[in-house]
Design a protein around this motif. Sequence first.
Motif, mmCIF file in Angstrom:
data_model
loop_
_atom_site.group_PDB
_atom_site.id
_atom_site.type_symbol
_atom_site.label_atom_id
_atom_site.label_comp_id
_atom_site.label_asym_id
_atom_site.label_seq_id
_atom_site.Cartn_x
_atom_site.Cartn_y
_atom_site.Cartn_z
ATOM 1 N N HIS A 196 -10.976 0.918 1.072
ATOM 2 C CA HIS A 196 -11.050 1.095 -0.374
ATOM 3 C C HIS A 196 -9.656 1.031 -0.999
ATOM 4 O O HIS A 196 -9.460 0.382 -2.040
ATOM 5 N N ASP A 197 -8.691 1.691 -0.388
ATOM 6 C CA ASP A 197 -7.321 1.664 -0.904
ATOM 7 C C ASP A 197 -6.744 0.254 -0.897
ATOM 8 O O ASP A 197 -6.068 -0.150 -1.847
ATOM 9 N N SER A 198 -7.010 -0.471 0.162
ATOM 10 C CA SER A 198 -6.476 -1.839 0.221
ATOM 11 C C SER A 198 -7.129 -2.744 -0.813
ATOM 12 O O SER A 198 -6.480 -3.613 -1.395
ATOM 13 N N ILE A 199 -8.404 -2.540 -1.077
ATOM 14 C CA ILE A 199 -9.099 -3.348 -2.084
ATOM 15 C C ILE A 199 -8.656 -2.944 -3.489
ATOM 16 O O ILE A 199 -8.445 -3.799 -4.356
ATOM 17 N N SER A 200 -8.473 -1.654 -3.726
ATOM 18 C CA SER A 200 -8.120 -1.199 -5.072
ATOM 19 C C SER A 200 -6.708 -1.624 -5.474
ATOM 20 O O SER A 200 -6.397 -1.683 -6.659
ATOM 21 N N LYS A 201 -5.842 -1.973 -4.536
ATOM 22 C CA LYS A 201 -4.505 -2.447 -4.853
ATOM 23 C C LYS A 201 -4.553 -3.803 -5.529
ATOM 24 O O LYS A 201 -3.644 -4.168 -6.278
#
Length: 158
Positions: free
Chosen positions: A151-156
Motif C-alpha cells: 500500500h505504501d509503495s502504491i500510494s507514493k
Amino acid sequence: MASNVPNFDEEFEKYLHRMFYIKPTDETSKCDPSDIEYCGVLSLTDLRSPDRKLWYIYYSKQSEVDETLNRIFHKYGKKNMCEIFRKPTFSGVGLRDRVKRHFCDKKWYVKGNILEAPPKSPYNDDRMVRLLTELYNEERKMLYNYVCMKHDSISKYY
C-alpha cells in the motif's frame, strides 16, 4: 475471551478498510469458504510410553478437514489424540513449515508431521498452544506488513 481484548480479525479488517478507503458493506463475501486452509495440531498419547510428548501437525482446506482428521484418527487411534489447535491461515503449508523450523531449531525430533519434545522437557499442551498461537500471529503480522508495504509503495505514485 475478555471483552477488553481486541479481536485481531476485526481490527485487521478495520485497518484494511481505512488503508484502501473502502466503505464497509453489509453484503456477504463472494469468497468460497471451502478455499480457506486450516492448520491444526493434535496432541498424541503413546500408550507404550506415556512420558513421551508428541504432537501431530496437519493442514487442509476447510471442506477436507473432517476427512483429514478421520484419516489421522484411523492411523493413530482416536482415543490417543485430541485436537489442541486449529486456525484458518493464508497458507497451511507455510505455517506448518514455520512450526517445524521453530522446533528443529530447538533440537526437537521432527519427522514428517510428528513433533516430539526431548525427554524431561517442560512442554505440555497449554504451553504448546501458547507457542503455536504466537507463531500463528507472527505469520499474520507478516502478511499484514506485506499488505502495508504494498500500500505504501502504491500510494507514493498517487
